[in-house]
Scaffold this motif. Structure first.
Motif, mmCIF file in Angstrom:
data_model
loop_
_atom_site.group_PDB
_atom_site.id
_atom_site.type_symbol
_atom_site.label_atom_id
_atom_site.label_comp_id
_atom_site.label_asym_id
_atom_site.label_seq_id
_atom_site.Cartn_x
_atom_site.Cartn_y
_atom_site.Cartn_z
ATOM 1 N N ASN A 1 0.815 -1.219 0.000
ATOM 2 C CA ASN A 1 0.000 0.000 0.000
ATOM 3 C C ASN A 1 0.848 1.269 0.000
ATOM 4 O O ASN A 1 0.339 2.347 -0.323
ATOM 5 C CB ASN A 1 -0.932 0.020 1.219
ATOM 6 N N LEU A 2 2.109 1.177 0.357
ATOM 7 C CA LEU A 2 2.945 2.366 0.500
ATOM 8 C C LEU A 2 2.954 3.261 -0.745
ATOM 9 O O LEU A 2 2.798 4.481 -0.620
ATOM 10 C CB LEU A 2 4.374 1.972 0.863
ATOM 11 N N PRO A 3 3.150 2.725 -1.947
ATOM 12 C CA PRO A 3 3.208 3.611 -3.115
ATOM 13 C C PRO A 3 1.916 4.359 -3.395
ATOM 14 O O PRO A 3 1.916 5.326 -4.168
ATOM 15 C CB PRO A 3 3.538 2.645 -4.265
ATOM 16 N N HIS A 4 0.826 3.925 -2.776
ATOM 17 C CA HIS A 4 -0.473 4.542 -3.053
ATOM 18 C C HIS A 4 -0.883 5.578 -2.007
ATOM 19 O O HIS A 4 -1.919 6.224 -2.166
ATOM 20 C CB HIS A 4 -1.546 3.455 -3.143
ATOM 21 N N LEU A 5 -0.096 5.738 -0.956
ATOM 22 C CA LEU A 5 -0.472 6.686 0.082
ATOM 23 C C LEU A 5 -0.428 8.109 -0.469
ATOM 24 O O LEU A 5 0.540 8.502 -1.120
ATOM 25 C CB LEU A 5 0.454 6.557 1.288
ATOM 26 N N PRO A 6 -1.449 8.908 -0.195
ATOM 27 C CA PRO A 6 -1.455 10.295 -0.672
ATOM 28 C C PRO A 6 -0.326 11.103 -0.029
ATOM 29 O O PRO A 6 0.162 10.759 1.064
ATOM 30 C CB PRO A 6 -2.826 10.813 -0.226
ATOM 31 N N PRO A 7 0.081 12.187 -0.651
ATOM 32 C CA PRO A 7 1.160 13.014 -0.088
ATOM 33 C C PRO A 7 0.777 13.660 1.243
ATOM 34 O O PRO A 7 1.665 14.112 1.982
ATOM 35 C CB PRO A 7 1.391 14.075 -1.176
#
Length: 202
Positions: A46-52
């Motif tokens: 899920n890490l690459p999909h976390l919003p900024p």
């Protein structure tokens, strides 16, 4: 946790819930911000999909190999990731200390899922939300009957996974309000792939 559950099963799950599930992960993480607690961090997919807007991730993960598989994704993440425990039923996190909880394809394996959800509610700040996607009990009575019969054997092979949990009811019974929930088939037989996806608030 035995060798199979700790060393073999996480590698299988990393592949089975890999690239085809990336669009789902992107949807479920939309709207997260601030400090997020992820139950069942796994290999960090899920890490690459976390919003900024997310500033920190607190990870709960029992499998050592899952944490090792996540190392590359953690190194590439723009935010700090801190492992805070290995048991979602007993979170070593203060009351009302996180903005959101994230859980993807994890509640099926938690032995005391009611306690885990109450713990998630405890650590959320007022107005905080749980973002979730899980597989579980089909509303089709005949399918649900087969899920009941198969779950004991299925759980032995897949780390205690339950096919027969009504995820929406479990979340509401833990004191959350379901803001959104969608149900659908992820692909493959409904016996294994009936999904619940949504957001619940404290």
């Amino acid at each position: 946790m035995g060798f199979y559950d700790d060393q073999i099963l996480p590698r299988f799950i990393d592949l089975a819930l890999g690239r085809p599930m990336e669009p789902t992960r992107a949807r479920v993480t939309t709207g997260l911000s601030g400090e997020v607690l992820e139950i069942g961090f796994g290999s960090g997919r899920n890490l690459p999909h976390l919003p900024p807007e997310v500033t920190r991730l607190l990870a709960v993960e029992p499998a050592a190999v899952g944490r090792r598989l996540a190392a590359r994704r953690i190194a590439a993440a723009p935010i700090p990731v801190e492992f805070v425990g290995d048991d979602s039923q007993r979170l070593p996190v203060p009351d009302a200390s996180v903005d959101h909880v994230l859980v993807t394809w994890t509640l099926c394996t938690v032995p005391d899922v009611d306690r885990a959800l109450r713990e998630a509610r405890r650590v959320l700040r007022p107005g905080g939300t749980v973002h979730f996607v899980e597989h579980g009990r089909s509303p089709n009575h005949r399918v649900a009957q087969r899920q009941e019969r198969l779950t004991p054997l299925w759980g032995k092979v897949f780390g205690g996974c339950h096919l027969n949990r009504s995820v929406d009811n479990l979340i509401e019974n833990a004191g959350f309000t379901l803001d959104t929930v969608q149900t659908y088939r992820m692909g493959g037989p409904e016996l294994f792939s009936f999904a619940y996806e949504g957001i619940a608030s404290k």
